[in-house]
Design a protein around this motif. Structure first.
Motif, PDB file in Angstrom:
ATOM      1  N   ILE A  64       0.758  -1.441   0.139  1.00  0.00           N
ATOM      2  CA  ILE A  64      -0.119  -0.043  -0.017  1.00  0.00           C
ATOM      3  C   ILE A  64       0.778   1.051  -0.103  1.00  0.00           C
ATOM      4  CG2 ILE A  64      -1.528   1.389   1.301  1.00  0.00           C
ATOM      5  CD1 ILE A  64      -2.911  -1.348   2.403  1.00  0.00           C
ATOM      6  N   ALA A  65       2.041   1.232   0.720  1.00  0.00           N
ATOM      7  CA  ALA A  65       2.662   2.356   0.870  1.00  0.00           C
ATOM      8  C   ALA A  65       3.478   2.700  -0.494  1.00  0.00           C
ATOM      9  CB  ALA A  65       4.053   2.263   1.984  1.00  0.00           C
ATOM     10  N   LEU A  66       3.719   1.578  -1.099  1.00  0.00           N
ATOM     11  CA  LEU A  66       4.577   1.636  -2.596  1.00  0.00           C
ATOM     12  C   LEU A  66       3.486   2.529  -3.458  1.00  0.00           C
ATOM     13  CD1 LEU A  66       7.068   1.050  -4.073  1.00  0.00           C
ATOM     14  CD2 LEU A  66       6.133  -0.935  -4.913  1.00  0.00           C
ATOM     15  N   ARG A  67       2.279   2.107  -3.394  1.00  0.00           N
ATOM     16  CA  ARG A  67       1.299   2.567  -4.328  1.00  0.00           C
ATOM     17  C   ARG A  67       1.247   4.319  -4.080  1.00  0.00           C
ATOM     18  NH1 ARG A  67      -1.828  -0.494  -7.425  1.00  0.00           N
ATOM     19  NH2 ARG A  67      -3.401   1.330  -7.584  1.00  0.00           N
ATOM     20  N   TYR A  68       1.227   4.547  -2.767  1.00  0.00           N
ATOM     21  CA  TYR A  68       1.423   6.267  -2.633  1.00  0.00           C
ATOM     22  C   TYR A  68       2.744   6.561  -3.068  1.00  0.00           C
ATOM     23  CZ  TYR A  68      -2.526   5.944   0.630  1.00  0.00           C
ATOM     24  OH  TYR A  68      -3.884   6.276   1.361  1.00  0.00           O
ATOM     25  N   THR A  69       3.826   6.008  -2.634  1.00  0.00           N
ATOM     26  CA  THR A  69       5.146   6.595  -3.263  1.00  0.00           C
ATOM     27  C   THR A  69       5.140   6.789  -4.578  1.00  0.00           C
ATOM     28  OG1 THR A  69       5.992   5.519  -1.432  1.00  0.00           O
ATOM     29  CG2 THR A  69       7.666   6.199  -2.911  1.00  0.00           C
ATOM     30  N   THR A  76       5.978   5.020   3.920  1.00  0.00           N
ATOM     31  CA  THR A  76       6.351   3.793   4.138  1.00  0.00           C
ATOM     32  C   THR A  76       5.497   2.902   5.014  1.00  0.00           C
ATOM     33  OG1 THR A  76       7.150   4.351   6.345  1.00  0.00           O
ATOM     34  CG2 THR A  76       8.824   4.838   4.455  1.00  0.00           C
ATOM     35  N   LYS A  77       5.750   1.932   5.299  1.00  0.00           N
ATOM     36  CA  LYS A  77       4.756   0.791   5.841  1.00  0.00           C
ATOM     37  C   LYS A  77       4.603   1.332   7.134  1.00  0.00           C
ATOM     38  CE  LYS A  77       7.508  -2.858   8.092  1.00  0.00           C
ATOM     39  NZ  LYS A  77       8.854  -2.348   7.993  1.00  0.00           N
ATOM     40  N   GLU A  78       5.430   2.242   7.951  1.00  0.00           N
ATOM     41  CA  GLU A  78       5.063   2.792   9.281  1.00  0.00           C
ATOM     42  C   GLU A  78       4.152   3.978   9.208  1.00  0.00           C
ATOM     43  OE1 GLU A  78       8.149   2.081   8.212  1.00  0.00           O
ATOM     44  OE2 GLU A  78       8.301   0.317   9.650  1.00  0.00           O
ATOM     45  N   ASN A  79       3.601   4.317   8.062  1.00  0.00           N
ATOM     46  CA  ASN A  79       2.461   5.240   7.895  1.00  0.00           C
ATOM     47  C   ASN A  79       0.876   4.575   7.736  1.00  0.00           C
ATOM     48  OD1 ASN A  79       4.877   7.026   5.874  1.00  0.00           O
ATOM     49  ND2 ASN A  79       4.068   7.779   7.693  1.00  0.00           N
ATOM     50  N   ILE A  80       1.174   3.306   7.831  1.00  0.00           N
ATOM     51  CA  ILE A  80      -0.095   2.573   7.370  1.00  0.00           C
ATOM     52  C   ILE A  80      -0.652   1.755   8.515  1.00  0.00           C
ATOM     53  CG2 ILE A  80      -1.260   1.022   5.758  1.00  0.00           C
ATOM     54  CD1 ILE A  80      -0.006   3.364   3.984  1.00  0.00           C
ATOM     55  N   LEU A  81      -2.073   2.089   8.661  1.00  0.00           N
ATOM     56  CA  LEU A  81      -2.749   1.184   9.680  1.00  0.00           C
ATOM     57  C   LEU A  81      -3.829   0.376   8.918  1.00  0.00           C
ATOM     58  CD1 LEU A  81      -3.375   0.266  12.791  1.00  0.00           C
ATOM     59  CD2 LEU A  81      -5.021   2.063  12.790  1.00  0.00           C
ATOM     60  N   ILE A  82      -3.718  -0.963   8.984  1.00  0.00           N
ATOM     61  CA  ILE A  82      -4.803  -1.759   8.414  1.00  0.00           C
ATOM     62  C   ILE A  82      -5.809  -1.737   9.070  1.00  0.00           C
ATOM     63  CG2 ILE A  82      -5.478  -4.133   7.343  1.00  0.00           C
ATOM     64  CD1 ILE A  82      -3.309  -2.839   5.702  1.00  0.00           C
ATOM     65  N   THR A  83      -7.029  -1.554   8.518  1.00  0.00           N
ATOM     66  CA  THR A  83      -8.353  -1.496   9.224  1.00  0.00           C
ATOM     67  C   THR A  83      -9.424  -2.415   8.819  1.00  0.00           C
ATOM     68  OG1 THR A  83      -9.197   0.177   7.686  1.00  0.00           O
ATOM     69  CG2 THR A  83      -8.035   0.851   9.974  1.00  0.00           C
ATOM     70  N   TYR A 221     -13.694  -9.148   2.338  1.00  0.00           N
ATOM     71  CA  TYR A 221     -12.459  -9.158   3.046  1.00  0.00           C
ATOM     72  C   TYR A 221     -12.439  -8.244   4.144  1.00  0.00           C
ATOM     73  CZ  TYR A 221     -10.285 -12.136  -0.770  1.00  0.00           C
ATOM     74  OH  TYR A 221      -9.831 -13.071  -1.750  1.00  0.00           O
ATOM     75  N   ARG A 222     -13.041  -7.213   4.021  1.00  0.00           N
ATOM     76  CA  ARG A 222     -13.148  -5.986   4.982  1.00  0.00           C
ATOM     77  C   ARG A 222     -11.664  -5.475   5.287  1.00  0.00           C
ATOM     78  NH1 ARG A 222     -16.104  -3.892   4.270  1.00  0.00           N
ATOM     79  NH2 ARG A 222     -16.941  -2.861   6.082  1.00  0.00           N
ATOM     80  N   ILE A 223     -11.002  -4.940   4.236  1.00  0.00           N
ATOM     81  CA  ILE A 223      -9.835  -4.394   4.597  1.00  0.00           C
ATOM     82  C   ILE A 223      -9.799  -3.161   3.966  1.00  0.00           C
ATOM     83  CG2 ILE A 223      -7.166  -4.851   3.757  1.00  0.00           C
ATOM     84  CD1 ILE A 223      -8.197  -6.781   5.801  1.00  0.00           C
ATOM     85  N   GLY A 224      -9.428  -2.168   4.746  1.00  0.00           N
ATOM     86  CA  GLY A 224      -9.186  -0.781   4.404  1.00  0.00           C
ATOM     87  C   GLY A 224      -7.812  -0.544   5.146  1.00  0.00           C
ATOM     88  N   TRP A 225      -7.700   0.972   5.083  1.00  0.00           N
ATOM     89  CA  TRP A 225      -6.360   1.494   5.748  1.00  0.00           C
ATOM     90  C   TRP A 225      -6.446   3.062   6.137  1.00  0.00           C
ATOM     91  CZ3 TRP A 225      -6.409   0.120   0.442  1.00  0.00           C
ATOM     92  CH2 TRP A 225      -5.807   1.273  -0.484  1.00  0.00           C
ATOM     93  N   ILE A 226      -5.668   3.205   6.923  1.00  0.00           N
ATOM     94  CA  ILE A 226      -5.291   4.676   7.375  1.00  0.00           C
ATOM     95  C   ILE A 226      -4.049   5.167   7.047  1.00  0.00           C
ATOM     96  CG2 ILE A 226      -5.386   6.674   9.039  1.00  0.00           C
ATOM     97  CD1 ILE A 226      -7.305   5.050  10.526  1.00  0.00           C
ATOM     98  N   ARG A 227      -3.730   6.227   6.033  1.00  0.00           N
ATOM     99  CA  ARG A 227      -2.278   6.692   5.903  1.00  0.00           C
ATOM    100  C   ARG A 227      -2.170   7.788   6.647  1.00  0.00           C
ATOM    101  NH1 ARG A 227       0.969   9.975   5.308  1.00  0.00           N
ATOM    102  NH2 ARG A 227       2.976   9.985   4.196  1.00  0.00           N
ATOM    103  N   ALA A 228      -1.302   7.916   7.594  1.00  0.00           N
ATOM    104  CA  ALA A 228      -0.852   9.110   8.469  1.00  0.00           C
ATOM    105  C   ALA A 228       0.453   9.158   8.960  1.00  0.00           C
ATOM    106  CB  ALA A 228      -1.943   9.121   9.679  1.00  0.00           C
ATOM    107  N   ASP A 229       0.710  10.308   9.408  1.00  0.00           N
ATOM    108  CA  ASP A 229       2.275  10.730   9.958  1.00  0.00           C
ATOM    109  C   ASP A 229       2.222   9.487  10.805  1.00  0.00           C
ATOM    110  OD1 ASP A 229       4.411  12.292  10.404  1.00  0.00           O
ATOM    111  OD2 ASP A 229       3.522  12.100  12.583  1.00  0.00           O
TER     112      ASP A 229
END
Lengths: 368, 368
Positions: A64-69, A76-83, A221-229
């Motif tokens: 997911i991080a790579l798609r943003y980049t 990076t993966k540290e910016n992502i929380l899977i929800t 699948y119920r998979i989303g995410w939050i991208r944040a600092d």
């Protein structure tokens, strides 16, 4: 507090009813063969069945991080929380900001509005225009709330997409007031023409960008995410793990396997865009033919077509008649804070076939 | 507010560390072949990928209801709400009862305690004895709170199981005060000798009974449930759908397919019970051999062994040393409201093999 109109409708209607109500993707477009292959590969490793870490498996967060980049938004993966779907992302943020004030678009996504009510956020509605919120109203509101929830791409319900100018104005206002933007982006990939830049990309420290595989791949699948600092991600983690420890690891490993082949996913996305574009055109044409008194613009992406009969028609009363004739939509008043009946309707055009679209519109017309 | 000790540990430890910390089931016991077959059957129908109703798919709710009914606790699918693990069940109920007082056991499950704090429930701790809570203390507390959270079978962390007498006392007290019991039952099926009757069975209108497939089948599907009176289920549905619309439909359909063969599931449960029984015996024997100063009883079911060094040892300080030697457990103070260091430890015995159990205990001994 009342349940969501859409969720109640989903439980009440039978299989014969033509539904323009929910935001359901087309089942014909699910890449079932590719998902089957991904599933069979993923389950070779028994770890896919075990508990995993709260923020989500590394592989999926990296993808997911790579798609943003790749789109110029360094992540990076540290910016992502899977929800558990982007619905849960909104719930987590509403809990994080509970009892605060929040600036929203009017009309707005009723699921989000219910979440805000449940967590005692006081909503201040700002008028949505053809190119995004009214900037003067927004600035006045945001100065007080310092928190906003926006759906800038193919908005739910209105299908509105923000202009580049308004995106930049939002950035300036959020920065100047040192507040937070919650940017909900479930439909951003479903463009018929071009993809717009995320507002959050210019607000990396002050934004929560919400994404989901529910509209682009499969909802179950119920998979989303939050991208944040990263610091913000750490702050909201306690809420995430209190709610469900972690989102389905089974779904996450299958998704990570599927996404290894980027070209395959891109091809799939293009298929959805093409199909939805055709359906949006057909829906709009049929409306113009059968029910020209319903004023609307043809959508440029997303899953919804929005419009109005004008003040003479109460679409909330009308939908009760439509239900008896086995057709259903969401009346526009559901998307406003005060829910005063109006002449507006949100139609979902992605889940019905051409025959159902024509038949459904004719049935609605017969109820007028 | 701090994150859960266990969740943080899960993120921090490497693969070499022997973990007696989490409540992880044994991966060797996952019925991977049967789940694969169920998956392949389930995905023949594309509807498994679509959105579904908020309370959970009918088939799965019926199967769960049937298991209750077969045990003499009359239940229909209308009494069942599928949740994203039983962690989410607790979150939903904490949100439903937010700002209220609640009577809990001490020690108690720290994940639940974190959820109660997050939703501003004021916890009143009642001493847990060998056969359940101290009844006098419980009655005094419940008269005020009218709400309690109990784990009557193989309690987490203490492994305590309530006697029939204390179960009946709880029923009387809850009824007399017209309050509510939240009965958390993730380990009830993991008995080595016999299954005890649910307290909720005698309180069908005043109870929420929480179950889960995480400990009996696999955790990564994230499927648990709440069994309650139909009106109560309707009341909490708004919270459930606000949090994540619905739990993974993909997981639900696969589970429903797997559970069609009841005998297969029963055989699987018996395998887990036998395996965990052997591990519990071995863990207890090794403790007596290597570290006899740690006083404990051999568990009669569940996943945990609990005991104490007495007041001379601070097990919270000790675990930091143990981490350096690559072995970890959960210090007992984590399960108390005030978290004052004590000599108690919770060991998980299900996730390690015999070799790791022996080695791990020796490593802890070397840190004393």
């Amino acid at each position: 507090m009342k349940r969501s109109f859409i969720r109640e409708i989903l439980e009440a209607i039978d299989e014969e009813t033509i539904s323009f109500a929910g935001g359901l993707p087309s089942e014909n477009l699910f890449p079932t063969q590719d998902l089957k292959e991904a599933t069979l590969k993923a389950i070779e490793n028994p770890k896919v069945y075990q508990y995993t870490i709260s923020n989500g498996i590394n592989e999926l967060r990296e993808q997911i991080a790579l798609r943003y980049t790749n789109e110029g938004f360094a992540t990076t993966k540290e910016n992502i929380l899977i929800t558990t779907g982007s619905q849960q992302a909104m719930y987590i943020l509403a809990k994080f900001f509970e009892n605060k004030d929040i600036t929203i678009e009017e009309p707005s996504y009723l699921g989000a509005m219910n979440i805000f009510r449940l967590n005692n956020l006081k909503m201040d509605g700002v008028k949505l225009e053809d190119d995004g919120v009214n900037i003067e109203e927004f600035e006045k509101s945001f100065k007080k709330t310092k928190l906003t929830y926006l759906i800038p791409d193919f908005q739910n319900p209105s299908a509105t997409t923000y202009s580049l100018e308004k995106r930049d104005e939002i950035v300036k206002i959020v920065e100047k007031n040192d507040g937070y933007l919650i940017e909900d982006s479930p439909y951003s990939e479903l463009f018929f023409d071009k993809k717009m830049p995320y507002i959050s990309a210019k607000l990396p420290k002050n934004s929560f960008h919400l994404g989901s595989f529910s509209k682009t791949l499969v909802p179950s699948y119920r998979i989303g995410w939050i991208r944040a600092d990263e610091k913000l991600i750490q702050s909201i983690m306690i809420i995430k793990e209190s709610i469900d420890l972690h989102s389905s690891g089974f779904s996450q490993y299958i998704l990570a396997e599927y996404l290894k082949d980027e070209a395959k996913y891109e091809k799939h996305l293009q298929e959805i865009r093409d199909d939805y574009n055709k359906k949006a055109s057909y829906f709009s044409e049929q409306l113009n033919l059968i029910m020209p008194e319903f004023k609307h613009e043809k959508p440029k992406g997303g899953m919804f077509l929005y419009g109005t009969f004008g003040q003479g028609v109460d679409t909330f009363a009308l939908v009760q008649e439509c239900l008896k004739k086995k057709v259903v939509y969401v009346p526009g008043n559901q998307f406003y804070i005060d829910k005063v009946p109006n002449g507006e309707i949100r139609f979902n055009y992605t889940h019905s076939n051409f025959e159902q679209i024509e038949k459904g519109i004719k049935l609605i017309k017969s109820c007028l």
